[in-house]
Design an enzyme around this catalytic site. Sequence first.
Site, PDB file in Angstrom:
ATOM      1  N   CYS A  15       0.840  -1.199   0.000  1.00 41.55           N
ATOM      2  CA  CYS A  15       0.000   0.000   0.000  1.00 41.55           C
ATOM      3  C   CYS A  15       0.873   1.246   0.000  1.00 41.55           C
ATOM      4  CB  CYS A  15      -0.921   0.006   1.224  1.00 41.55           C
ATOM      5  SG  CYS A  15      -2.245   1.228   1.100  1.00 41.55           S
ATOM      6  N   GLY A  66      -4.444  -4.337   0.719  1.00 38.04           N
ATOM      7  CA  GLY A  66      -3.540  -3.340   0.152  1.00 38.04           C
ATOM      8  C   GLY A  66      -4.206  -2.317  -0.750  1.00 38.04           C
ATOM      9  N   ARG A 134      -6.129   8.104   8.199  1.00 31.63           N
ATOM     10  CA  ARG A 134      -5.777   7.758   6.819  1.00 31.63           C
ATOM     11  C   ARG A 134      -4.625   8.660   6.371  1.00 31.63           C
ATOM     12  NH1 ARG A 134      -8.903   3.961   4.845  1.00 31.63           N
ATOM     13  NH2 ARG A 134      -8.068   4.274   2.763  1.00 31.63           N
ATOM     14  N   ASP A 277     -12.344 -12.192   2.950  1.00 31.09           N
ATOM     15  CA  ASP A 277     -11.320 -11.159   3.063  1.00 31.09           C
ATOM     16  C   ASP A 277     -10.806 -11.003   4.491  1.00 31.09           C
ATOM     17  OD1 ASP A 277      -9.692  -9.189   1.970  1.00 31.09           O
ATOM     18  OD2 ASP A 277     -11.128  -7.591   2.384  1.00 31.09           O
ATOM     19  N   CYS A 330     -21.833 -10.163  11.053  1.00 28.72           N
ATOM     20  CA  CYS A 330     -20.572 -10.669  10.498  1.00 28.72           C
ATOM     21  C   CYS A 330     -19.852 -11.571  11.496  1.00 28.72           C
ATOM     22  CB  CYS A 330     -19.674  -9.500  10.119  1.00 28.72           C
ATOM     23  SG  CYS A 330     -18.068  -9.999   9.462  1.00 28.72           S
TER      24      CYS A 330
END
Length: 392
Positions: A15, A66, A134, A277, A330
């Site tokens: 990334c 990524g 971020r 994932d 989930c």
Amino acid sequence: MKYISLLIKPASGSCNMACKYCFYRDVAENRSVPNYGIMSYEMLETLVKKTFDECEVGCSFAFQGGEPTLAGLDYYKKLVELQKKYNTKGVSVSNVIQTNGYGLGEEWAEFFKKEHFLVGVSLDADKGLHDTARVDHHGKGTYAEVMKTIAMLDKWGVDYNILCVLTSYVARYPERVYRFFKEKGFKYIQFIPCLDPLGEERGGNFYSLTAKRFETFFKQLFDFWYADCKLHQGISIRHFDNWLGLLMGYPPENCAMSGRCAVYFVVEADGSVYPCDFYVIDKYRLGSIHSSSFSELLETDIAKTFVSESGALSEDCMKCKYYYLCRGGCRRDREIMDDGRGKNFYCEAYKAFFEYSIDRFKEIAMMEEHPYGLDTANNMLQVLADNGNIKL
């Protein structure tokens, strides 16, 4: 197989950003090989060929990381070339890419438009919230770069949606978040509750989302959404779309609302295949697309165990009057009890939210026109159809 849905990691965990809550960095660090580098063209061709060999009606190629754009634009040009070469049966094909939107040139937007890619862009609301976690590898916020990419997508008319990670600090500001996305004209929003690292007790990190904050955020978010839906001015929020769809008699598009995991073929850069994932770890490696077909991978003991494990729910869950909307949530959000049955970390938050919103959800579901436009309703149905859940 009628439909094949792939989630491909062409650049593995590589990334160009260093988000402080990155769940995939944690997943990769739990493998014997943390990073598989860039997928070769040979592996890409094997993947594409085997997909079209087996699918009968349609297939979806989704790319994630990524950061999947690190594979380079030529990789995706090759993908499209191979899809045209091997799609001899004329099945439907969709291409989706989830990007952090950092440092992309205009040639990317031109390509996405030309080849009809749906683009997901990660954006944690406004600059003050987004730049909290971020950041790039120098610790600098990335909001300005991401907004530049979104402006390019708008310029070229690319279809895109927004993915916002719901952290403890983002969840403090539901009105600020909702108003920001609406004022920017973003019509399709997905909120992803932030994950703590595998094996860690929940709530130990500065970004960790508590159940109470989850509850408060979704209650207040729903108020704003509901008010706008009544005026036919709402935006599409994935959680709400799915709950609304369930009330209207449709199956969920979001796998977390299905009540049981399915295997949707996560393909790492070396061709290794995993069922989800969130579980791209050695324990759940199904095999390799290089040496096995998708049908064979689906029939492995690991695949069957993964699916069966996901159905373990507490008795309280099965008796809950909101089970038809929650279905246990989930798997990654479930606490494993002594008897092996899982209870969702957000269980009480879900109950409180549904108590708060259910009557108004039903009201919206009974409106003659879809509350935020037929295009959104049709898009939701098309996603269900593409995944083989319904027939149009």
